[in-house]
Motif scaffolding. Structure first.
Motif, short mmCIF file in Angstrom:
data_model
loop_
_atom_site.label_atom_id
_atom_site.label_comp_id
_atom_site.label_asym_id
_atom_site.label_seq_id
_atom_site.Cartn_x
_atom_site.Cartn_y
_atom_site.Cartn_z
N ALA A 101 -66.03 37.90 -43.43
CA ALA A 101 -65.30 37.74 -44.68
C ALA A 101 -65.52 39.01 -45.49
CB ALA A 101 -65.79 36.51 -45.43
N VAL A 102 -64.60 39.96 -45.34
CA VAL A 102 -64.77 41.30 -45.92
C VAL A 102 -64.32 41.24 -47.38
CG1 VAL A 102 -64.27 43.74 -45.67
CG2 VAL A 102 -64.36 42.28 -43.64
N ASN A 103 -65.28 41.08 -48.26
CA ASN A 103 -64.99 40.81 -49.66
C ASN A 103 -65.13 42.04 -50.55
OD1 ASN A 103 -67.77 40.61 -48.95
ND2 ASN A 103 -68.23 39.74 -50.95
N GLY A 104 -65.02 43.22 -49.98
CA GLY A 104 -65.14 44.45 -50.75
C GLY A 104 -65.33 45.63 -49.82
N TYR A 105 -66.14 46.60 -50.22
CA TYR A 105 -66.34 47.80 -49.41
C TYR A 105 -67.04 47.47 -48.10
CZ TYR A 105 -65.34 50.28 -53.78
OH TYR A 105 -64.75 50.74 -54.93
N ALA A 106 -66.52 48.04 -47.03
CA ALA A 106 -67.14 47.92 -45.70
C ALA A 106 -67.08 49.30 -45.05
CB ALA A 106 -66.41 46.89 -44.85
N PHE A 107 -68.08 50.11 -45.35
CA PHE A 107 -68.12 51.47 -44.86
C PHE A 107 -69.25 51.64 -43.85
CE2 PHE A 107 -66.62 52.53 -49.37
CZ PHE A 107 -65.29 52.37 -49.02
N GLY A 108 -69.07 52.58 -42.92
CA GLY A 108 -70.13 52.90 -41.98
C GLY A 108 -70.64 51.69 -41.25
N GLY A 109 -71.94 51.39 -41.40
CA GLY A 109 -72.53 50.24 -40.73
C GLY A 109 -71.91 48.92 -41.14
N VAL A 180 -55.23 38.56 -45.28
CA VAL A 180 -55.69 39.15 -46.53
C VAL A 180 -55.40 38.16 -47.65
CG1 VAL A 180 -55.40 41.03 -48.19
CG2 VAL A 180 -55.31 41.51 -45.73
N TYR A 181 -56.40 37.91 -48.49
CA TYR A 181 -56.26 36.94 -49.58
C TYR A 181 -56.74 37.55 -50.89
CZ TYR A 181 -55.93 33.58 -45.72
OH TYR A 181 -55.55 32.92 -44.58
N ALA A 182 -56.31 36.94 -51.97
CA ALA A 182 -56.84 37.31 -53.28
C ALA A 182 -58.34 37.06 -53.28
CB ALA A 182 -56.17 36.49 -54.38
N GLN A 183 -59.08 37.87 -54.03
CA GLN A 183 -60.53 37.74 -54.06
C GLN A 183 -60.98 36.32 -54.34
OE1 GLN A 183 -62.78 40.42 -53.66
NE2 GLN A 183 -64.46 38.96 -53.70
N ALA A 184 -60.32 35.67 -55.30
CA ALA A 184 -60.73 34.33 -55.71
C ALA A 184 -60.46 33.28 -54.64
CB ALA A 184 -60.02 33.94 -57.00
N GLU A 185 -59.58 33.60 -53.69
CA GLU A 185 -59.20 32.64 -52.65
C GLU A 185 -59.95 32.84 -51.33
OE1 GLU A 185 -55.02 33.13 -52.16
OE2 GLU A 185 -54.53 32.52 -54.21
N LEU A 186 -60.63 33.98 -51.20
CA LEU A 186 -61.19 34.36 -49.90
C LEU A 186 -62.17 33.32 -49.37
CD1 LEU A 186 -61.41 36.53 -47.65
CD2 LEU A 186 -63.33 37.50 -48.95
N ASP A 187 -63.13 32.91 -50.19
CA ASP A 187 -64.16 31.98 -49.70
C ASP A 187 -63.56 30.68 -49.21
OD1 ASP A 187 -66.08 33.84 -50.27
OD2 ASP A 187 -66.79 32.86 -52.11
N ASP A 188 -62.61 30.13 -49.96
CA ASP A 188 -62.00 28.86 -49.57
C ASP A 188 -61.18 29.01 -48.30
OD1 ASP A 188 -63.13 27.54 -51.71
OD2 ASP A 188 -61.34 27.62 -52.96
#
Length: 256
Positions: A101-109, A180-188
């Motif tokens: 669940a990629v909820n923001g920056y996912a760089f490198g590792g 891809v979902y809105a931030q507020a919807e991602l977890d659900d």
């Protein structure tokens, strides 16, 4: 929930969620976090589905801990790389499906952790990239190998050579993430996806993952033979009989 403050483990039925909990450091992965993450993945291995995410709304995992890496010797860097590989290999080998669940920056590792997952779901503010080139290094936890298998050789080379960062929309277009979902919807949305997977026949789902993971490890003829063995081996199981009987009888199956 696990005892560690930097890595949290939550369970909801057959779904386990592991959260890297260093929001003040963009959830960066130092040695302590990697070792705890590895142990937590093992602890969660009886779950049917695993979700990986990061604490807060800014970062999934911002990457490896650059402050820690900056003074490493060659031997120390080798040990750090091997630890990172053990973590990403554990994600890839997890018995059931793993959802990043990629909820923001996912760089490198952080990007490499997502690449090792089976499914990648992103929030609209997610940004992914193998950005190591601008640190004078290259991806060291599987990025040079897994990225090209997902987005193709040409795109992977461009991303690694230039250290390009791609937003959620472009990542979806490239096949780097699925939904891809809105931030507020991602977890659900991720929770609903994980629950749907958890209700699938577990043994068949694990067999499917085993076969899919062999695509780049075997020749096609060997992979096809491996698939045949997995397929036939499922006959006689409760879920195979129940699934087919339910289909014939036009009812919902009751899997184990």
């Amino acid at each position: 929930m696990s005892d560690s403050e930097t890595v949290l483990l939550d369970r909801e039925g057959d779904v386990a969620t592991i959260t890297v909990n260093r929001p003040e450091a963009m959830n960066a992965l130092n040695t302590e976090v990697l070792e705890t993450l590895l142990a937590t993945i093992e602890e969660a291995s009886d779950a049917r589905v695993l979700v990986l995410t990061g604490a807060g709304e800014k970062a999934f995992v911002g990457g490896a801990d650059i402050a820690y890496m900056s003074e490493l010797s060659v031997d120390e860097a080798q040990e750090y790389a091997e630890l990172g590989h053990r973590v990403t290999d554990a994600v890839e080998a997890f018995p059931g499906p793993v959802i990043a669940a990629v909820n923001g920056y996912a760089f490198g590792g952080g990007c490499e952790l997502a690449l090792a997952s089976d499914l990648r779901v992103a929030s609209q503010n997610a940004v992914l990239g193998q950005t190591e080139i601008d640190l004078g290094i290259v991806p060291g936890w599987g990025g040079t190998q897994r990225l090209s298998r997902i987005v193709g050789d040409a795109i992977a080379r461009r991303m690694v050579f230039f250290g390009e960062r791609v937003d959620a929309e472009d990542a979806q277009r490239l096949g780097l993430v699925g939904n891809v979902y809105a931030q507020a919807e991602l977890d659900d949305e991720v929770a609903a996806m994980a629950q749907e997977l958890a209700e699938k026949p577990a043994f068949a789902l694990r067999s499917a993952k085993e076969a899919l993971n062999q695509v780049h490890e075997m020749s096609q003829s060997a992979g096809l033979a491996y698939e045949r063995r997995l397929w036939s081996g499922l006959f006689g199981t409760h879920d195979q009989r129940e699934g087919m009987e339910a289909f014939v009888e036009k009812r919902d199956p009751d899997f184990e």
